[in-house]
Write an enzyme that holds these catalytic residues in place. Structure first.
Site, short mmCIF file in Angstrom:
data_model
loop_
_atom_site.label_atom_id
_atom_site.label_comp_id
_atom_site.label_asym_id
_atom_site.label_seq_id
_atom_site.Cartn_x
_atom_site.Cartn_y
_atom_site.Cartn_z
N HIS A 44 18.96 -4.49 -31.27
CA HIS A 44 19.75 -5.52 -30.60
C HIS A 44 19.34 -5.58 -29.14
O HIS A 44 18.61 -4.71 -28.66
CB HIS A 44 21.25 -5.20 -30.72
CG HIS A 44 21.63 -3.94 -30.00
ND1 HIS A 44 21.52 -2.70 -30.59
CD2 HIS A 44 22.06 -3.73 -28.73
CE1 HIS A 44 21.89 -1.77 -29.71
NE2 HIS A 44 22.22 -2.37 -28.58
N HIS A 131 15.95 -5.57 -22.83
CA HIS A 131 14.95 -4.90 -23.67
C HIS A 131 15.57 -4.60 -25.03
O HIS A 131 16.78 -4.72 -25.21
CB HIS A 131 14.48 -3.60 -23.01
CG HIS A 131 15.56 -2.57 -22.93
ND1 HIS A 131 16.54 -2.59 -21.95
CD2 HIS A 131 15.84 -1.51 -23.72
CE1 HIS A 131 17.37 -1.58 -22.14
NE2 HIS A 131 16.97 -0.90 -23.21
#
Length: 189
Positions: A44, A131
């Site tokens: 995620h 990220h």
């Protein structure tokens, strides 16, 4: 503490993208470094970590997230390249970065940060850097040269896209086999 949840707000990834990221992990696995790889179902993009939250706070949190998502339109993210925190020579956290869509993610994070601080949540200490975490090296690891070399010489270009149409409020339950994530609510952009 049954009425407390460990929560974060994130962008969940499509299954196709999760499969591609798992292939990258598999290529990186052949180094001898001790890395705890993130389960592909847990990939995620974190927008805001909330920590321990009582059930009674959920409706206020949901209301504030909805307030933010009403101001934001869907956008595309480009997942590109490999990196590490704090850096490639000392890779404690191995990640793939976000190129296109980074500004939108930073704005979304900023909005969420502001409304959650107003609810009494702590501000982030570090600058937000979008990220996707792929793995974490062992705390006992001392020799980073193998994984560092592997990351720097990665054999192919990473360049994947996903349309971001919603964000999720996710519960994280920590177990001995790793965290188990459950989406509690989704908010359309």
């Amino acid at each position: 503490m049954a009425d407390k949840y460990r929560l974060f707000i994130a962008i969940e990834l499509e299954q196709v993208l999760k499969g591609k990221l798992e292939k990258i992990q598999n290529i990186l696995r052949d180094c001898s470094l001790k890395v705890k790889w993130v389960d592909k179902n847990n990939f995620h993009i974190t927008l805001k970590f909330l920590g321990e939250v009582s059930q009674g706070e959920l409706s206020d949190i949901n209301e504030k997230i909805l307030e933010v998502t009403e101001k934001v339109s869907s956008f595309k993210v480009q997942i590109k390249g490999l990196g590490a925190f704090p850096n490639l020579d000392y890779p404690k956290v191995i990640w793939t970065g976000i190129e296109e869509g980074q500004e939108e993610l930073i704005s979304l994070h900023k909005y969420l940060e502001e409304v959650m601080i107003n609810l009494g949540f702590k501000a982030e200490n570090n600058k937000y850097r979008p990220h996707i975490t792929l793995g974490r090296t062992s705390r006992k690891e001392k020799n980073f040269s193998l994984i560092s070399k592997r990351l720097k010489e990665f054999p192919f270009k990473i360049d994947f896209y996903q349309e971001v149409k919603k964000i999720s409020l996710i519960k994280s339950r920590l177990t001995s086999k790793g965290p188990i994530y459950t989406s509690l609510a989704e908010f359309k952009l």
